[in-house]
Design an enzyme around this catalytic site. Structure first.
Site, short mmCIF file in Angstrom:
data_model
loop_
_atom_site.label_atom_id
_atom_site.label_comp_id
_atom_site.label_asym_id
_atom_site.label_seq_id
_atom_site.Cartn_x
_atom_site.Cartn_y
_atom_site.Cartn_z
N TYR A 198 3.92 7.11 3.02
CA TYR A 198 3.26 7.63 1.82
C TYR A 198 1.89 7.00 1.66
O TYR A 198 0.90 7.69 1.36
CB TYR A 198 4.13 7.36 0.60
CG TYR A 198 3.69 8.08 -0.65
CD1 TYR A 198 3.88 9.44 -0.80
CD2 TYR A 198 3.09 7.39 -1.71
CE1 TYR A 198 3.47 10.11 -1.95
CE2 TYR A 198 2.68 8.05 -2.86
CZ TYR A 198 2.88 9.41 -2.98
OH TYR A 198 2.47 10.06 -4.12
N SER B 235 -3.29 9.08 -4.83
CA SER B 235 -2.28 8.32 -5.56
C SER B 235 -2.82 6.93 -5.84
O SER B 235 -3.81 6.50 -5.22
CB SER B 235 -1.00 8.23 -4.73
OG SER B 235 -0.08 7.31 -5.29
#
Length: 283
Positions: A163, A150
């Site tokens: 995350y 990401s």
């Protein structure tokens, strides 16, 4: 046919690709674009109805598509699935470890149960998939192992500690694996999408203690400028060009530069602490 389309067809026709998280978003877009090029598919997701819909959509292409309800955090399940794929196709040429979930909460507030849930899918799912399929990928003349990290595997944000942890871990694992595969037939790629128009944030576990869920979703949807289809195109082009790191979206490219320019102060440059400080001042 354009030069790009020629390259796609030459690179992917007749190959076998495994895609996790394939019922929607980037995974689904990858499946459709690979099917268009004559690539056979093995698709997994927990959303079996979504997978069945994707499989039905691909029936018009001259390919074989198998689907399975697989929890990527299940190590033995991944091993069993790899054996199923080999039994079906006798080969694997590409693995896209794409499945992922999101958790938005503070370090102090989030439960270890939620943290483990996210890490088991986002990180261990990538590790299990890589281990299960690597022996078969090494037998392919030209293989690709693609792990989706990401933008948040390049920089951190408040309320994203879990995350961030998972995506930084995916990045570290993938870059190390890339070095270990040097000189082999297996190309290893780490993908860093910026804001993509998918349901990962809409389906996230979100604490409302700090920021209202509606505001988080509204802010994300405003910033998500890249479609899943555009993301899939960038990923496949990255495979053709054998890129180790694949950045998706102008936001990812810009923020990556800022982090490299200001590695010790990017959170101040980008104002990531403003909301935290403002809330603290009100207390």
């Amino acid at each position: 046919m354009s030069n790009y389309q020629d390259k796609l067809n030459m690179h992917f026709k007749g190959k076998v690709a495994v895609i996790t998280g394939a019922a929607s978003g980037i995974g689904k877009a990858l499946a459709i674009k690979l099917a268009e090029q004559g690539c056979n598919l093995a698709l997994v997701d927990r959303d079996i109805q979504g997978l069945m819909s994707v499989q039905a959509e691909l029936q018009s292409y001259s390919i074989t598509c198998v689907i399975e309800d697989l929890d990527v955090s299940d190590k033995q399940g991944f091993v069993d699935f790899s054996e199923t794929v080999i039994a079906q196709f006798s080969r694997v040429d590409m693995l896209f470890n794409n499945a992922g979930v999101s958790l938005i909460d503070s370090v102090e507030n989030q439960s270890f149960e939620d943290f483990h849930w996210l890490m088991n899918i986002n990180f261990w799912g990538v590790v299990y998939g890589s281990h299960a399929f690597l022996p078969y990928l090494k037998k392919s003349p030209n293989a690709h192992l693609v792990n989706v990290s990401s933008l948040f595997g390049l920089l951190s944000l408040p309320l994203q500690s879990a995350y961030n942890s998972s995506k930084f871990a995916v990045r570290g694992f993938t870059e190390s694996l890339k070095m270990e595969m040097a000189g082999t037939n297996v190309s290893v790629h780490c993908v860093h999408p910026g804001g993509i128009k998918t349901n990962i944030t809409n389906n996230a576990k979100i604490s409302t203690e700090h920021v209202p869920k509606s505001q988080i979703l509204s802010d994300f949807n405003k910033q998500a400028k890249t479609t899943a289809e555009q993301a899939a195109d960038v990923i496949l082009q990255g495979l053709i060009n054998n890129k180790r790191r694949i950045l998706i979206g102008n936001d990812a490219k810009l923020l990556d530069r800022i982090v490299r320019w200001f590695p010790a102060t990017y959170e101040k440059v980008l104002g990531f602490e403003k909301g935290v400080l403002a809330k603290r001042q009100k207390q």
